[in-house]
Design an enzyme around this catalytic site. Structure first.
Site, PDB file in Angstrom:
ATOM      1  N   SER A 169     -38.739 118.633 -79.082  1.00 55.54           N
ATOM      2  CA  SER A 169     -38.380 117.683 -78.020  1.00 55.54           C
ATOM      3  C   SER A 169     -39.317 117.887 -76.833  1.00 55.54           C
ATOM      4  O   SER A 169     -39.590 119.026 -76.435  1.00 55.54           O
ATOM      5  CB  SER A 169     -36.936 117.898 -77.574  1.00 55.54           C
ATOM      6  N   GLY A 194     -29.508 112.539 -81.831  1.00 55.37           N
ATOM      7  CA  GLY A 194     -29.679 111.897 -80.544  1.00 55.37           C
ATOM      8  C   GLY A 194     -28.651 110.845 -80.238  1.00 55.37           C
ATOM      9  O   GLY A 194     -28.322 110.608 -79.069  1.00 55.37           O
ATOM     10  N   ASN A 214     -36.784 108.348 -73.734  1.00 59.25           N
ATOM     11  CA  ASN A 214     -35.722 109.175 -73.167  1.00 59.25           C
ATOM     12  C   ASN A 214     -36.269 110.488 -72.617  1.00 59.25           C
ATOM     13  O   ASN A 214     -37.258 111.023 -73.105  1.00 59.25           O
ATOM     14  CB  ASN A 214     -34.632 109.431 -74.210  1.00 59.25           C
ATOM     15  N   ARG A 215     -35.595 110.960 -71.594  1.00 62.76           N
ATOM     16  CA  ARG A 215     -35.832 112.297 -71.058  1.00 62.76           C
ATOM     17  C   ARG A 215     -34.465 112.957 -70.823  1.00 62.76           C
ATOM     18  O   ARG A 215     -34.182 113.514 -69.775  1.00 62.76           O
ATOM     19  CB  ARG A 215     -36.640 112.231 -69.742  1.00 62.76           C
ATOM     20  N   MET A 216     -33.628 112.884 -71.865  1.00 64.61           N
ATOM     21  CA  MET A 216     -32.233 113.311 -71.741  1.00 64.61           C
ATOM     22  C   MET A 216     -32.109 114.800 -71.424  1.00 64.61           C
ATOM     23  O   MET A 216     -31.321 115.203 -70.585  1.00 64.61           O
ATOM     24  CB  MET A 216     -31.469 112.991 -73.022  1.00 64.61           C
ATOM     25  N   LYS A 276     -24.503 113.001 -80.105  1.00 59.71           N
ATOM     26  CA  LYS A 276     -24.878 114.337 -79.645  1.00 59.71           C
ATOM     27  C   LYS A 276     -23.766 115.360 -79.831  1.00 59.71           C
ATOM     28  O   LYS A 276     -24.023 116.539 -80.072  1.00 59.71           O
ATOM     29  CB  LYS A 276     -25.285 114.278 -78.172  1.00 59.71           C
ATOM     30  N   THR A 332     -28.861 116.840 -80.208  1.00 54.83           N
ATOM     31  CA  THR A 332     -29.143 118.267 -80.293  1.00 54.83           C
ATOM     32  C   THR A 332     -28.049 119.083 -79.602  1.00 54.83           C
ATOM     33  O   THR A 332     -27.594 118.727 -78.511  1.00 54.83           O
ATOM     34  CB  THR A 332     -30.512 118.581 -79.673  1.00 54.83           C
ATOM     35  N   LYS A 388     -37.998 120.585 -87.294  1.00 54.23           N
ATOM     36  CA  LYS A 388     -38.392 119.254 -86.834  1.00 54.23           C
ATOM     37  C   LYS A 388     -39.638 119.373 -85.974  1.00 54.23           C
ATOM     38  O   LYS A 388     -39.662 120.129 -85.003  1.00 54.23           O
ATOM     39  CB  LYS A 388     -37.265 118.587 -86.054  1.00 54.23           C
ATOM     40  N   PHE A 442     -31.341 117.439 -73.772  1.00 56.06           N
ATOM     41  CA  PHE A 442     -30.313 118.152 -74.549  1.00 56.06           C
ATOM     42  C   PHE A 442     -28.968 118.204 -73.818  1.00 56.06           C
ATOM     43  O   PHE A 442     -28.307 119.254 -73.767  1.00 56.06           O
ATOM     44  CB  PHE A 442     -30.761 119.575 -74.875  1.00 56.06           C
ATOM     45  N   ASN A 456     -38.546 117.102 -73.788  1.00 50.62           N
ATOM     46  CA  ASN A 456     -37.749 117.003 -72.570  1.00 50.62           C
ATOM     47  C   ASN A 456     -37.146 118.321 -72.089  1.00 50.62           C
ATOM     48  O   ASN A 456     -36.383 118.341 -71.128  1.00 50.62           O
ATOM     49  CB  ASN A 456     -36.643 115.964 -72.769  1.00 50.62           C
ATOM     50  N   THR A 457     -37.462 119.418 -72.767  1.00 48.98           N
ATOM     51  CA  THR A 457     -37.106 120.758 -72.301  1.00 48.98           C
ATOM     52  C   THR A 457     -38.405 121.503 -72.048  1.00 48.98           C
ATOM     53  O   THR A 457     -39.194 121.703 -72.978  1.00 48.98           O
ATOM     54  CB  THR A 457     -36.258 121.512 -73.342  1.00 48.98           C
ATOM     55  N   ASN A 497     -40.448 113.916 -84.396  1.00 45.57           N
ATOM     56  CA  ASN A 497     -39.679 113.705 -83.182  1.00 45.57           C
ATOM     57  C   ASN A 497     -40.348 112.583 -82.369  1.00 45.57           C
ATOM     58  O   ASN A 497     -41.217 111.881 -82.862  1.00 45.57           O
ATOM     59  CB  ASN A 497     -39.619 115.011 -82.374  1.00 45.57           C
TER      60      ASN A 497
END
Length: 346
Positions: free
Chosen positions: A192, A75, A123-125, A78, A98, A231, A127, A194-195, A260
């Site tokens: 994660s 993270g 976070n809501r990055m 990256k 990732t 993970k 990937f 966020n996907t 995570n």
């Protein structure tokens, strides 16, 4: 040095956009890694690899000696741009990503927040990364140097957002083919938040074909058995955790990374890391330890804020540790202190 970093963090960093600071930090670390005299100064100040050697870890986690207990979680770097500098700062191993097969920008809008009142990052990055082709070339260049080969590098693999669940196996395989040769270990990230739909891949029937395909593809691409970890999320029910462990037990996977980020919060979108995870992450590691076969390995991550937290995680069953949020909040002098206390009891 602790006080200096603390002042900078409290008076400057928390008042600045978190993602902008992240990018500037990686840019600066990239420069440090390219300028050998500067990198050596940093390493002499913080790393001291000879003092961090942990003989009892041996070669059974990553198939090579690990110079300490504490690695960097995925993270932060990256795109594998700051590996050497991060090693110089004292991390025993560095996990990049990732990484997805195809490059992707990640989620739109504000997507990274600090919550200093609870020692957490949200976070809501999504990937965001340069893609497996670009990152593989970067790792190849890193491994072409003696210094680059010294670093233990893990690659965290994710699914592209545009790829449906039924295409997940092929998507993970594609990135594995490109990256396995350059990695000391691989991580299948199906946890994660966020996907959309990614966490559904933690279910045994969905995870099994991904795990089997990544392990076999990595061995073929690298010409060796590459350690592969899964993970998992801290939000899984205990029974679900045990199901993943059973799957790992029946495979050639090396072990599990727990955990995570969590979605068990009321701060808004995204996964939360840091202090709020301290108790749950250790609890998950205890469940994993009870369920995994003795030859499988555990990397504990989540809410490790000091030596007490680190030792609790090791006592729960972790073979190695990872940090991220605590490093951002407390800085490299804190990491050096943690390394010394774990290895030498200082």
């Amino acid at each position: 040095m602790d006080n200096v970093y603390s002042q900078i963090f409290d008076k400057i960093l928390v008042r600045t956009d978190a993602e902008k600071i992240h990018h500037r930090t990686i840019w600066a670390l990239n420069i440090v890694g390219r300028i050998q005299p500067l990198e050596r100064i940093i390493a002499a100040r913080f790393s001291n690899r000879a003092l961090r050697t942990v003989p009892q870890v041996g070669k059974d986690v990553f198939d090579r000696p690990v110079p300490g207990y504490v690695g960097l979680a995925a993270g932060l770097d990256k795109n594998a741009e700051a590996v050497v500098a991060l090693d110089a700062l004292g991390f025993a191993f560095v996990e990049i990503g990732t990484v997805t097969d195809q490059p992707q920008p990640g989620n739109e809008g504000k997507r990274l927040w600090r919550h200093p009142s609870i020692d957490a990052i949200r976070n809501r990055m999504g990937f965001n990364n340069d893609g497996a082709d670009v990152i593989a070339k970067r790792l190849q260049k890193l491994r072409s140097t003696k210094r680059g080969r010294q670093v233990i590098v893990g690659v965290n693999l994710g699914k592209n957002k545009t790829v449906p669940a039924e295409g997940a196996v092929e998507n993970y395989v594609a990135s594995t083919k490109k990256l396995a040769r350059w990695a000391d270990y691989l991580v299948i990230n199906v946890s994660s938040p966020n996907t959309p739909g990614l966490r559904d891949l933690q279910a045994k029937e969905a995870l099994k074909p991904i795990l089997e395909a990544v392990i076999s593809t990595a061995e073929e691409a690298a010409g060796r058995l590459v350690p592969v970890f899964v993970k998992i999320a801290p939000d899984l029910e205990d029974e679900q955790i045990m199901e993943v462990c059973d799957l790992v037990n029946s495979s050639k996977a090396r072990g599990i990374i727990a955990t995570n980020t969590t979605i068990n919060h009321e701060l808004g979108e995204g996964g939360l890391s840091g202090r709020p995870l301290t108790q749950r992450a250790a609890a998950v590691v205890r469940i994993v330890k009870r369920t995994l076969n003795a030859d499988k390995k555990i990397i504990g991550v989540g809410g490790i804020w000091n030596e007490v937290d680190a030792r609790r995680m090791l006592e729960a069953g972790a073979d190695l540790l990872q940090v991220y949020t605590s490093f951002i909040f407390q800085g490299p002098a804190w990491l050096k202190k943690l390394n010394r206390s774990l290895v030498h009891g200082e």
